[in-house]
Each structure stands twice: as structure tokens, then as C-alpha cells.
Design an enzyme around this catalytic site. Sequence first.
Site, PDB file in Angstrom:
ATOM      1  N   ASN A   1     -79.828  15.820  10.927  1.00  0.00           N
ATOM      2  CA  ASN A   1     -80.990  16.653  11.229  1.00  0.00           C
ATOM      3  C   ASN A   1     -80.742  17.479  12.506  1.00  0.00           C
ATOM      4  OD1 ASN A   1     -83.672  17.747  10.993  1.00  0.00           O
ATOM      5  ND2 ASN A   1     -84.153  15.942   9.768  1.00  0.00           N
ATOM      6  N   ARG A   2     -81.793  18.033  13.063  1.00  0.00           N
ATOM      7  CA  ARG A   2     -81.612  19.096  14.059  1.00  0.00           C
ATOM      8  C   ARG A   2     -81.739  18.639  15.503  1.00  0.00           C
ATOM      9  NH1 ARG A   2     -83.690  20.723   9.493  1.00  0.00           N
ATOM     10  NH2 ARG A   2     -82.810  22.594   8.528  1.00  0.00           N
TER      11      ARG A   2
ATOM     12  N   HIS B   1     -77.053  18.469  11.363  1.00  0.00           N
ATOM     13  CA  HIS B   1     -76.180  17.568  10.603  1.00  0.00           C
ATOM     14  C   HIS B   1     -74.760  17.465  11.162  1.00  0.00           C
ATOM     15  CE1 HIS B   1     -79.384  16.976   7.855  1.00  0.00           C
ATOM     16  NE2 HIS B   1     -79.136  17.932   6.976  1.00  0.00           N
TER      17      HIS B   1
ATOM     18  N   HIS C   1     -77.101  11.811   2.455  1.00  0.00           N
ATOM     19  CA  HIS C   1     -77.811  13.017   2.046  1.00  0.00           C
ATOM     20  C   HIS C   1     -77.753  13.220   0.525  1.00  0.00           C
ATOM     21  CE1 HIS C   1     -79.470  17.044   2.449  1.00  0.00           C
ATOM     22  NE2 HIS C   1     -79.466  16.964   3.765  1.00  0.00           N
ATOM     23  N   SER C   2     -77.867  12.134  -0.247  1.00  0.00           N
ATOM     24  CA  SER C   2     -77.848  12.287  -1.711  1.00  0.00           C
ATOM     25  C   SER C   2     -79.072  13.052  -2.192  1.00  0.00           C
ATOM     26  CB  SER C   2     -77.824  10.914  -2.388  1.00  0.00           C
ATOM     27  OG  SER C   2     -76.551  10.330  -2.213  1.00  0.00           O
ATOM     28  N   TYR C   3     -78.858  13.894  -3.188  1.00  0.00           N
ATOM     29  CA  TYR C   3     -79.944  14.601  -3.881  1.00  0.00           C
ATOM     30  C   TYR C   3     -80.133  13.881  -5.214  1.00  0.00           C
ATOM     31  CZ  TYR C   3     -79.322  18.769  -0.869  1.00  0.00           C
ATOM     32  OH  TYR C   3     -79.232  19.645   0.180  1.00  0.00           O
TER      33      TYR C   3
ATOM     34  N   ASP D   1     -89.744  19.784   3.450  1.00  0.00           N
ATOM     35  CA  ASP D   1     -88.558  19.579   4.289  1.00  0.00           C
ATOM     36  C   ASP D   1     -89.079  19.038   5.614  1.00  0.00           C
ATOM     37  OD1 ASP D   1     -86.086  19.567   5.431  1.00  0.00           O
ATOM     38  OD2 ASP D   1     -85.737  21.731   5.305  1.00  0.00           O
TER      39      ASP D   1
ATOM     40  N   GLN E   1     -86.502  11.806   6.067  1.00  0.00           N
ATOM     41  CA  GLN E   1     -86.667  13.238   5.810  1.00  0.00           C
ATOM     42  C   GLN E   1     -86.799  13.427   4.303  1.00  0.00           C
ATOM     43  OE1 GLN E   1     -86.573  15.635   8.337  1.00  0.00           O
ATOM     44  NE2 GLN E   1     -86.519  17.524   7.165  1.00  0.00           N
TER      45      GLN E   1
ATOM     46  N   GLU F   1     -83.771  11.048   3.179  1.00  0.00           N
ATOM     47  CA  GLU F   1     -82.750  10.754   4.179  1.00  0.00           C
ATOM     48  C   GLU F   1     -83.340   9.831   5.235  1.00  0.00           C
ATOM     49  OE1 GLU F   1     -81.530  14.765   5.631  1.00  0.00           O
ATOM     50  OE2 GLU F   1     -82.555  15.409   3.826  1.00  0.00           O
TER      51      GLU F   1
HETATM   52  C1  GLA Z   1     -81.858  18.592   5.434  1.00  0.00           C
HETATM   53  C2  GLA Z   1     -82.613  19.580   6.216  1.00  0.00           C
HETATM   54  C3  GLA Z   1     -82.845  20.807   5.399  1.00  0.00           C
HETATM   55  C4  GLA Z   1     -81.550  21.377   4.914  1.00  0.00           C
HETATM   56  C5  GLA Z   1     -80.782  20.326   4.181  1.00  0.00           C
HETATM   57  C6  GLA Z   1     -79.405  20.804   3.823  1.00  0.00           C
HETATM   58  O1  GLA Z   1     -82.595  18.005   4.476  1.00  0.00           O
HETATM   59  O2  GLA Z   1     -83.814  19.071   6.709  1.00  0.00           O
HETATM   60  O3  GLA Z   1     -83.531  21.752   6.146  1.00  0.00           O
HETATM   61  O4  GLA Z   1     -80.814  21.827   6.008  1.00  0.00           O
HETATM   62  O5  GLA Z   1     -80.650  19.166   4.953  1.00  0.00           O
HETATM   63  O6  GLA Z   1     -79.406  22.022   3.187  1.00  0.00           O
END
Ligand code: GLA
Length: 371
Positions: free
Chosen positions: A104-105, A130, A205-207, A270, A307, A335
Site C-alpha cells: 500500500n501507499r 507496494h 495481492h491475489s485477485y 479501493d 484492503q 489484502e
Molecule cells: C492495491 C491498491 C490499488 C491498486 C492495486 C494495484 O489494491 O490499493 O489502488 O494500486 O493495489 O493495481
Amino acid sequence: MRSVIFYLILVNLILTGCKPKPDSVSSINQMIWGKEGEAAIKLFTLTNRKGMEVRITNFGGIITSVRVQDKNGKMENVVLGFDSLSGYQGTHPYFGSLVGRYANRIANGKFVLDGTPYTLAVNNGRNHLHGGLKGFDKQVFRVDTAYASRDSVLLALTYLSADGEEGYPGNLKVRVTYVLTGENEIRIWYDAETDKPTVLNLTNHSYFNLTACRENILSHEMVLMADSITPADSTLIPTGILSPVSGTAYDFTTAHTIGERIDDVPGGYDINYKLRNRTGQLVQAAEVYEPASGRLLQVFTTEPGIQFYTGNFLDGSLTGSNGLRYDKHSGFCLEAQHFPDSPNQAQFPTAILRPGEKYRQLTIYRFTVRP
Ligand code: GLA
């Protein structure tokens, strides 16, 4: 004699229907998948006694596929990813990745620790995201342990993140242990130690898409064990307050489909949710059910936050496994992590690790079906 053998093989095929045998033994197999520079990259296939199969590579500690049964016993892949290593070596939105050093940021890529200012690589507008330009998702992990026992399959990977990598202080030794249990759980243990004070936040970070990408994720029904979020500014840095979800489109304290109120959330979900554990104990964080397949995903974690991200930036330009095109809302991420920008927000649970301390996190993704 030959006809007897042929007959036995035929009977076996009819009985098993060529499907993985229930309660067969678990296993781990590996193959060379390609190269990153001079390093050989491996792809491991972990299979449990129920036939659930998880693939993991030591490139970025990435989970590349998760094949689980639906309510009719059909095995399908329920995560977004690529068939080949080159997909992961290219630009992609962290599919299946082990994210670090700080998931994250971090605002403006800057923080101060014990009075010393640090500047990190900036890769998301003006912020650090990330782990920076070359985060853990693009690093080669050493294969430490790979074995299968009767009940579970284990793969442990290690990585030494050098002092100064992407701007972070301290040599950080990271170990991530993936365990596929006989109960269709992926247990991810993260351990780390440092030789200088540093900050860290590790996640996967699995989707997920429990329809195996037949449909988008909007009809998945979700419950989040979370009463508040950390609202964020336009660059997704938390404002610092906690905001109750009650009465908003963020309220998943009772089951709602992901799509039901997504149009009320500018850009899609998000956002970081504060979970109901303050002391690092393992708690359930989420439950996601997909009615057509009957698949149910439950998430447990020791982390304070999660997240929730609905793949808002996917735009059809990426071709993934089996030639699938990934579009907006093709997958969702849960996440488990510390709150975004914690190094700059003293009121958030601390993400500092000091020499002599041991970082330990456990997150579990459990797959079952409802009939
Ligand atoms: C996380 C972030 C999103 C995006 C994804 C990757 O989930 O919170 O904003 O950056 O990763 O694309």
C-alpha cells in the site's frame, strides 16, 4: 496377462473418472519455469489430498493459480494470473504477488523514523506504492523448504532485502511459508527480522473470482468483519480518521453483493478496513460467497486491516491464464495488512520493526462450498 492389465486400468479410469481421487495423497512438484537474469525460476505445484491445487513461483513469491472444487466437484482456477513467467516479469497489477517491503501507499514516499528522514522510490503519482519500482513482487526468492506430508503441503521461500533497497533502511530477512492444508486452506506465514529499525507491511495481492472468470465479481456476496474504514484523499492516502461504515456503501457487516452499491463508490472499492483485532490475534476478516458455483472463501488474519480492491484499473488490455481478458471487476483483492501510510500516522497500529524483534503474520484463505 495384457488383457488383465488393460481391464484393471479401464476399471480404475471408470472408478476415478480421471478426476483427482478424493483423499489421495498430497504432493509437491516443481519445474523450471524460466529465468530472471541468471537465476532459474521455478514453478511449484502443491496438491492436497482433496485434489485442491495451488501453484506458486519463487519469482515474487507469486501465487499463480488456485484450483478448487465448485459445488459439483468441478475443479477450476479462481485467481487471476498468467500462464507464463513473462507475464509476471512485465507490468501487471500485482497479480498473486507477495507485496513488500511496504504494501500500500506511503505519502510522498517519505517518512521519519527515530528522527532520521527516509526517501523511498515514488511510483504512484507522488506516492510510494507496494514497495516501489522493484518491490518484492519482482524479486527472486530462495527456495528454502518444499515438502508434502499426509495432511499438508509446505513451501518456504526466503528473501534478503538489502539496506537501502528502494530507500528502506536495514537489511531485512524475509521468510514466507505457504501451507496448503488438507482442509483446502492456503495458510501464509510471514516472518521477518531486521538489523536496523525499519518499516514493513507484507501482504498477498491475489485477485479472486469464484466463478473462475465466467462472470465478473459483482454478484459475489461478501461479509467483512469490519465496522470502519480509513477514508483517503484523492491519491488514496488516509486522512487519518476512522469512519464508521454504518449506513454507507462500505458497510459489509451483513452480506451484500459486491456490485449492489459499487456505483455509489467513485471509481469502485479501493479502501482499507479496520478489522476487529487490536492485539494481533487471528480473527476472521471476510467471507465471500458465489451462488452459481457454491464456492465460499473465508479470510482469517492476524493483521489490523484489510484492503478491499475491486480491480478498478483493469481495462481489458491484459490477457491472462487460458487466454482470459481481464477487465474492470474481473477480480477482487482482500489484502490483509497494516493501514496505508502508517509510517506517517502515529495513531495507526505501528508498522515499525526493530533489531531483535520478530515480525510474524498469518493470513488464511479457506475454500469450501455451500450446497
Ligand atoms: C492495491 C491498491 C490499488 C491498486 C492495486 C494495484 O489494491 O490499493 O489502488 O494500486 O493495489 O493495481
